[in-house]
Design an enzyme around this catalytic site. Structure first.
Site, PDB file in Angstrom:
ATOM      1  N   GLY A 310       0.750  -0.990   0.271  1.00  0.00           N
ATOM      2  CA  GLY A 310       0.058   0.060   0.359  1.00  0.00           C
ATOM      3  C   GLY A 310       0.783   1.115  -0.581  1.00  0.00           C
ATOM      4  N   ILE A 362       4.892  -7.426   8.723  1.00  0.00           N
ATOM      5  CA  ILE A 362       5.474  -8.321   8.051  1.00  0.00           C
ATOM      6  C   ILE A 362       6.599  -8.845   9.815  1.00  0.00           C
ATOM      7  CG2 ILE A 362       6.639  -7.803   5.911  1.00  0.00           C
ATOM      8  CD1 ILE A 362       8.809  -5.930   7.322  1.00  0.00           C
ATOM      9  N   LYS A 387      10.660   5.003   6.766  1.00  0.00           N
ATOM     10  CA  LYS A 387      11.134   5.759   5.715  1.00  0.00           C
ATOM     11  C   LYS A 387      11.645   7.066   6.733  1.00  0.00           C
ATOM     12  CE  LYS A 387       7.959   7.204   2.307  1.00  0.00           C
ATOM     13  NZ  LYS A 387       8.083   7.213   0.705  1.00  0.00           N
ATOM     14  N   LYS A 429      19.891   6.286   1.376  1.00  0.00           N
ATOM     15  CA  LYS A 429      20.510   7.239   2.711  1.00  0.00           C
ATOM     16  C   LYS A 429      21.492   5.385   3.215  1.00  0.00           C
ATOM     17  CE  LYS A 429      16.853  10.115   3.248  1.00  0.00           C
ATOM     18  NZ  LYS A 429      16.652  10.011   1.378  1.00  0.00           N
ATOM     19  N   LYS A 441      18.650   0.265   6.567  1.00  0.00           N
ATOM     20  CA  LYS A 441      18.425  -0.213   5.337  1.00  0.00           C
ATOM     21  C   LYS A 441      20.076  -0.803   5.193  1.00  0.00           C
ATOM     22  CE  LYS A 441      14.829   0.160   3.111  1.00  0.00           C
ATOM     23  NZ  LYS A 441      14.246  -0.999   2.948  1.00  0.00           N
TER      24      LYS A 441
END
Length: 660
Positions: A310, A362, A387, A429, A441
């Protein structure tokens, strides 16, 4: 053949049967009249009795034969009111095919069967007359339909038509003009084209003349009393828009544009859906050339899962995947509303696609294992992530849970259930990270590289910068601030960022997934960085206002975790080329498996303890390139926790180590 036609008719409604019969009668009549006219022209309209007998006998053979060949070539399946060049080519080829046997008979049997052999001149004349007749009645039907549709829609038009110039006399410009002319509800009167191609100067296209190039715009606007200018270039670059806007602001005159090439190719909008120029147009880049064959081979007839379906990137990946002939699309998302929106969109636009919506987090390893056990996804695009840089500085535990532990959970399950490929969506980033978000990340990239060594599944990551218009990004924020009357806030006058459109990023992700062999960290070509201050100024101008006059720009200072300049690779990383010019492979060192295991175990404990400072310190120590600084001060943001995520110490160990 006639039996097949009869059987088809029995299955059609009565009104449709009547229309089909009328079309058959018209085609046979045209073919017969064309042949008769060819005879008359051949003998100067003076036929003797023998010639009349020959003509009548031959007409009974030639016209039905030509009609059957047209059926064999499926010309009857064309809708008359939509006939265009491809249909014309098919008709031409069919009639040529019907003409060949007559020519062969004429050349080989002329002395033997006098009555069955047609003079060569009549055969050639008949070919041209029959082609003109068959095409003519279809074009006449199209013209009648267009006139009726135009008169019907013109009743909805309000006000006088606006005089406009179309910039761009290429394919997109011609499409725009054609659709404007065919519709009566568009209040536009096209006065002419403007094109910088000197070869087109003076040319007339669909009744409209190419009046000059863009340097002539000021005089053309004044002479023709133009109300608006429309950029009708589907592949217009950033430079094109900026140059044309600069000219038009000097006149001054309102400038609009047609949808971009991507929107037109995806059939999302019609070419006449003319809109105001947006900041995305000024950031636009050349269209991407994809290797569609490799993408189709990668995804065709596969069960494909998208996590974070989404979100901005996740939802666009789903929109791209519906064109890849996948067997099933599994949409995993923890936001009920976001999942509902993308599911509804796909089911409305593509009802033929099997879409299965899974409302899961998740990070919940047991629930995610049930999903894998049930659906057995073959390809996973892992777009789920936190994020927002400043927010993750405060909510560090949520960042590591979602971005690191969640990635490990889904990755472990992909390996356990023998998925073919797992693609992590990463970020620029992650290069020399100065934020919790970037560090998590980067750790996720290392997890993916480790998983690639342990399983047969191909694990890879794709790293890119900011996407234009994504949730929470700078451009929507600017627009909202402008609506409120300002000020528009910019953190620093020198801050720069890489930008790419959401469709462009998503397409390159699919391409990277298709060409990856496993273990790579792909880096997308982001072009040149753009100053955020320049973006703010252009956004204000495109709103019809003046920066620092109508809308003030306020500098607020760099926020915690932010960089002044983003990077796509660190100083010790090298990029190597791939078969795609916009995709590179970052030669980035991986971590030993033992260190990854220890990292995941420690991260699992830190998540449970919710100690932001210890999380920051650990990531600084684990990632040599990281520079996360100290605890952010003076931020009045509450720690946001996942309400229903309650786990024991034993479950935390399972979460950290994965399902194996």
């Amino acid at each position: 053949m006639f039996q097949a036609i009869f059987l088809n008719f029995r299955l059609l409604p009565k009104s449709t049967i009547l229309i089909k019969l009328i079309q058959i009668i018209l085609d046979l009549s045209v073919l017969g009249l064309a042949f008769l006219l060819a005879y008359l022209l051949r003998f100067d309209f003076a036929l003797n009795e023998t010639q009349i007998q020959k003509a009548l006998l031959q007409i009974l053979i030639v016209a039905p034969f030509q009609f059957l060949i047209l059926r064999v070539c499926k010309v009857h399946k064309f809708i008359w009111r939509y006939v265009s060049v491809p249909e014309m080519n098919r008709i031409l080829a069919a009639l040529f095919l019907a003409t060949l046997p007559m020519i062969i008979l004429r050349l080989t049997l002329y002395e033997t069967f006098d009555y069955s052999v047609i003079p060569l001149s009549i055969i050639i004349l008949d070919f041209f007359l029959a082609t003109a007749g068959i095409l003519g009645i279809r074009l006449l039907r199209r013209e009648l339909y267009d006139n009726f549709h135009r008169s019907k829609t013109s009743t909805h038009r309000t006000g006088e038509k606006k005089s406009v110039l179309l910039i761009g006399a290429g394919r997109a410009g011609v499409m725009t003009l054609t659709e404007i002319k065919s519709r009566g509800d568009i209040d536009i009167d096209v006065k002419g084209f403007v094109d910088d191609d000197e070869l087109k100067s003076g040319a007339i296209i669909n009744g409209v003349k190419v009046l000059g190039n863009t340097s002539h715009l000021p005089e053309l606007v004044r002479a023709l009393e133009i109300d608006q200018i429309i950029i009708s270039i589907a592949q217009a670059t950033r430079e094109d828009f900026q140059r044309i806007l600069s000219i038009c602001r000097e006149i001054p005159i309102k400038v609009r544009t047609i949808p971009g090439l991507y929107e037109l190719l995806q059939e999302k909008v019609s070419v006449s859906r003319i809109r105001d120029i947006e900041i995305e147009d000024l950031l636009g880049r050349s269209p991407i050339q994809l290797d569609k064959t490799s993408i189709q081979n990668f995804l065709k007839h596969k069960v494909v899962m998208v996590t974070g379906a989404g979100g901005s990137i996740g939802s666009e990946l789903v929109r791209q995947l519906v064109h890849c002939q996948t067997d099933k699309l599994i949409l995993v998302e923890r936001s009920e509303f976001a999942l509902f929106q993308i599911e509804r969109e796909i089911k409305e636009d593509h009802p033929e696609i099997e879409v299965l919506s899974v409302l899961k987090d998740i990070g919940d390893s047991r629930q995610m294992e049930k999903v894998f056990e049930r659906f057995r996804p073959q390809v996973i695009f892992h777009a789920a992530a936190h994020k927002h840089v400043p927010m993750m500085e405060i909510n560090s535990s949520e960042a590591i849970k979602n971005n690191i532990l969640g990635t490990n959970v889904v990755g472990e399950l992909a390996g356990k259930y023998n998925s073919e490929a797992f693609v992590l969506i990463s970020t620029d980033k992650a290069v020399n990270p100065t934020s919790i978000m970037g560090a998590t990340k980067r750790a996720a990239e290392l997890v993916v590289q480790d998983l690639n060594k342990r399983f047969e599944t191909r694990f890879l990551a794709v790293r890119f910068g900011n996407v234009i218009g994504s949730n929470g990004s700078v451009i929507p924020t600017f627009r909202e601030q402008i609506k409120k009357g300002g000020p528009v806030t910019v953190t620093h006058p020198e801050m720069e960022r890489f930008f790419m459109t959401i469709p462009e990023a998503s397409q390159l992700v699919l391409q990277a997934g298709a060409i990856g062999v496993g273990g790579e960290i792909f880096v997308l070509d982001m072009g040149k960085p753009v100053k955020i201050l320049d973006l703010a100024r252009e956004t204000i101008k495109l709103s019809g206002l003046l920066p620092d006059v109508d809308i003030q720009i306020k500098f607020t200072g760099i926020r915690p975790g932010e960089k002044l300049f983003e990077e796509l690779q660190s100083s010790n990383e090298q990029l190597s080329k791939t078969i795609h010019p916009k995709i590179f492979i970052g030669k980035i060192d991986s971590c030993p498996a033992t260190e990854i295991r220890e990292m995941l175990s420690t991260i699992g404990e830190l998540y449970l303890n919710e100690d932001n400072e210890k999380i920051r310190q650990f990531l600084n120590d684990f990632l040599p390139e990281a520079n996360l600084g100290c605890k952010p001060e003076n931020l009045q943001i509450e720690v946001i926790k996942t309400k229903d995520f309650q786990i024991s110490g034993k479950e935390a160990e399972f979460l950290a180590l994965g399902s194996n």
